[in-house]
Design a protein around this motif. Structure first.
Motif, short mmCIF file in Angstrom:
data_model
loop_
_atom_site.label_atom_id
_atom_site.label_comp_id
_atom_site.label_asym_id
_atom_site.label_seq_id
_atom_site.Cartn_x
_atom_site.Cartn_y
_atom_site.Cartn_z
N GLU A 177 0.83 -1.21 0.00
CA GLU A 177 0.00 0.00 0.00
C GLU A 177 0.88 1.27 0.00
O GLU A 177 0.63 2.20 -0.77
N TYR A 178 1.90 1.29 0.83
CA TYR A 178 2.75 2.49 0.91
C TYR A 178 3.61 2.65 -0.34
O TYR A 178 3.85 3.77 -0.80
N LYS A 179 4.02 1.54 -0.94
CA LYS A 179 4.76 1.62 -2.21
C LYS A 179 3.87 2.27 -3.27
O LYS A 179 4.31 3.16 -4.00
N LEU A 180 2.61 1.83 -3.31
CA LEU A 180 1.68 2.39 -4.30
C LEU A 180 1.44 3.88 -4.08
O LEU A 180 1.22 4.63 -5.01
N LYS A 181 1.52 4.30 -2.79
CA LYS A 181 1.35 5.73 -2.48
C LYS A 181 2.61 6.52 -2.80
O LYS A 181 2.67 7.72 -2.56
N GLY A 182 3.67 5.84 -3.24
CA GLY A 182 4.90 6.55 -3.62
C GLY A 182 5.94 6.61 -2.52
O GLY A 182 6.95 7.31 -2.66
N PHE A 183 5.71 5.92 -1.42
CA PHE A 183 6.71 5.90 -0.34
C PHE A 183 7.89 5.02 -0.73
O PHE A 183 7.72 4.02 -1.42
N LYS A 184 9.07 5.39 -0.27
CA LYS A 184 10.24 4.51 -0.41
C LYS A 184 10.36 3.69 0.87
O LYS A 184 10.10 4.20 1.97
N ILE A 185 10.72 2.44 0.70
CA ILE A 185 10.78 1.53 1.84
C ILE A 185 12.23 1.44 2.34
O ILE A 185 13.13 1.06 1.59
N VAL A 186 12.43 1.83 3.60
CA VAL A 186 13.76 1.79 4.21
C VAL A 186 13.73 0.73 5.30
O VAL A 186 13.04 0.90 6.33
N HIS A 187 14.44 -0.36 5.08
CA HIS A 187 14.43 -1.47 6.05
C HIS A 187 15.71 -1.42 6.88
O HIS A 187 16.82 -1.46 6.33
N LEU A 188 15.54 -1.34 8.21
CA LEU A 188 16.69 -1.33 9.11
C LEU A 188 17.13 -2.76 9.38
O LEU A 188 16.37 -3.55 9.93
N THR A 189 18.32 -3.08 8.96
CA THR A 189 18.86 -4.42 9.19
C THR A 189 20.37 -4.35 9.35
O THR A 189 21.04 -3.61 8.62
N MET A 190 20.88 -5.14 10.26
CA MET A 190 22.34 -5.10 10.48
C MET A 190 23.10 -5.58 9.25
O MET A 190 24.28 -5.33 9.11
N TYR A 191 22.41 -6.28 8.34
CA TYR A 191 23.07 -6.80 7.14
C TYR A 191 23.11 -5.80 5.99
O TYR A 191 23.69 -6.07 4.94
N GLY A 192 22.46 -4.64 6.18
CA GLY A 192 22.30 -3.70 5.07
C GLY A 192 23.55 -2.88 4.75
O GLY A 192 24.60 -3.03 5.38
N LEU A 193 23.39 -2.00 3.78
CA LEU A 193 24.46 -1.06 3.45
C LEU A 193 24.56 -0.04 4.58
O LEU A 193 23.57 0.22 5.28
N LEU A 194 25.74 0.54 4.74
CA LEU A 194 25.91 1.46 5.87
C LEU A 194 25.03 2.70 5.74
O LEU A 194 25.00 3.33 4.66
N LEU A 195 24.35 3.04 6.80
CA LEU A 195 23.48 4.21 6.80
C LEU A 195 24.22 5.46 6.35
O LEU A 195 23.70 6.26 5.57
N ASN A 196 25.46 5.61 6.82
CA ASN A 196 26.26 6.79 6.45
C ASN A 196 26.38 6.95 4.95
O ASN A 196 26.40 8.07 4.44
N ASP A 197 26.46 5.82 4.23
CA ASP A 197 26.62 5.89 2.77
C ASP A 197 25.29 6.15 2.06
O ASP A 197 25.28 6.47 0.87
N LYS A 198 24.19 5.98 2.74
CA LYS A 198 22.88 6.06 2.08
C LYS A 198 22.03 7.22 2.57
O LYS A 198 21.02 7.55 1.97
N ILE A 199 22.45 7.86 3.67
CA ILE A 199 21.56 8.82 4.32
C ILE A 199 21.20 10.01 3.41
O ILE A 199 20.05 10.45 3.40
N SER A 200 22.15 10.48 2.60
CA SER A 200 21.78 11.66 1.79
C SER A 200 20.74 11.28 0.74
O SER A 200 19.83 12.06 0.47
#
Ligand code: SAM
Length: 172
Positions: free
Chosen positions: A72-95
């Motif tokens: 539903e939120y994807k259809l509304k145009g929201f971007k999905i940000v999943h917090l996971t320890m396995y993800g890319l570093l927040l510092n590299d993606k925050i901007s």
């Protein structure tokens, strides 16, 4: 707009941590939290009670089906940000994340199904170490508001603490 989705809440085991996820979301200027997992009126009411007492438009809700919410939120145009320890570093993606207008931040529970990783536009990690969903959420929200939580105003706030060197007082 920032919406937080908390996955797999367990009534007994997660009552404090899920409440804290709600309180952090509200205090750091998210607009809403949606809890999935076990239906827990006590949790929803306790988070909404804080909004009622302290003011603002923050809302806690329940939804049984997290997949439906993400869709539903994807259809509304929201971007999905999943917090996971396995993800890319927040510092590299925050901007990049900051440049998105509307985001749904997904906070995991005990086990996170792989479809959440696949549905996410961003799988991000706050340090690549296992820690706490409350800490990870607070840090991403703080980065999104650029550390200015003390000068931001929650809309419709009823009670506001006056910062005190000693003691407790409120703005009139
Ligand atoms: N093993 C679980 C999994 O499948 O990802 C992690 C469980 S952990 C106790 C609960 C949640 O805390 C995770 O789903 C994630 O949202 C958050 N979390 C824990 N460490 C994190 C980190 N380093 N960065 C971002 N989020 C983290």
């Amino acid at each position: 707009m920032i919406v937080v989705l908390r996955l797999n809440h367990r009534k007994e085991r997660d009552k404090r941590i899920s409440t804290h996820i709600g309180l952090v979301s509200r205090a750091f200027f998210a607009d809403k939290i949606i809890y999935s997992g076990e239906h827990d009126d006590v949790l929803i009411n306790s988070v909404n009670k804080v909004s009622k007492a302290w003011g603002g438009e923050f809302l806690a809700e329940y939804s049984k089906d997290y997949k439906k919410i993400i869709k539903e939120y994807k259809l509304k145009g929201f971007k999905i940000v999943h917090l996971t320890m396995y993800g890319l570093l927040l510092n590299d993606k925050i901007s990049q994340i900051k440049s998105e207008k509307n985001i749904l931040i997904v906070v995991g529970g005990e086990k996170v199904p792989f479809d959440v990783y696949q549905a996410a536009d961003y799988n991000v990690s706050v340090t690549s170490q296992p820690h706490s969903e409350v800490a990870a959420l607070a840090i991403i929200l703080d980065r999104l508001i650029e550390g200015n939580e003390l000068i931001h105003e929650i809309k419709g706030v009823k009670k506001r603490i006056k910062p005190n060197a000693l003691g407790k007082s409120f703005y009139e």
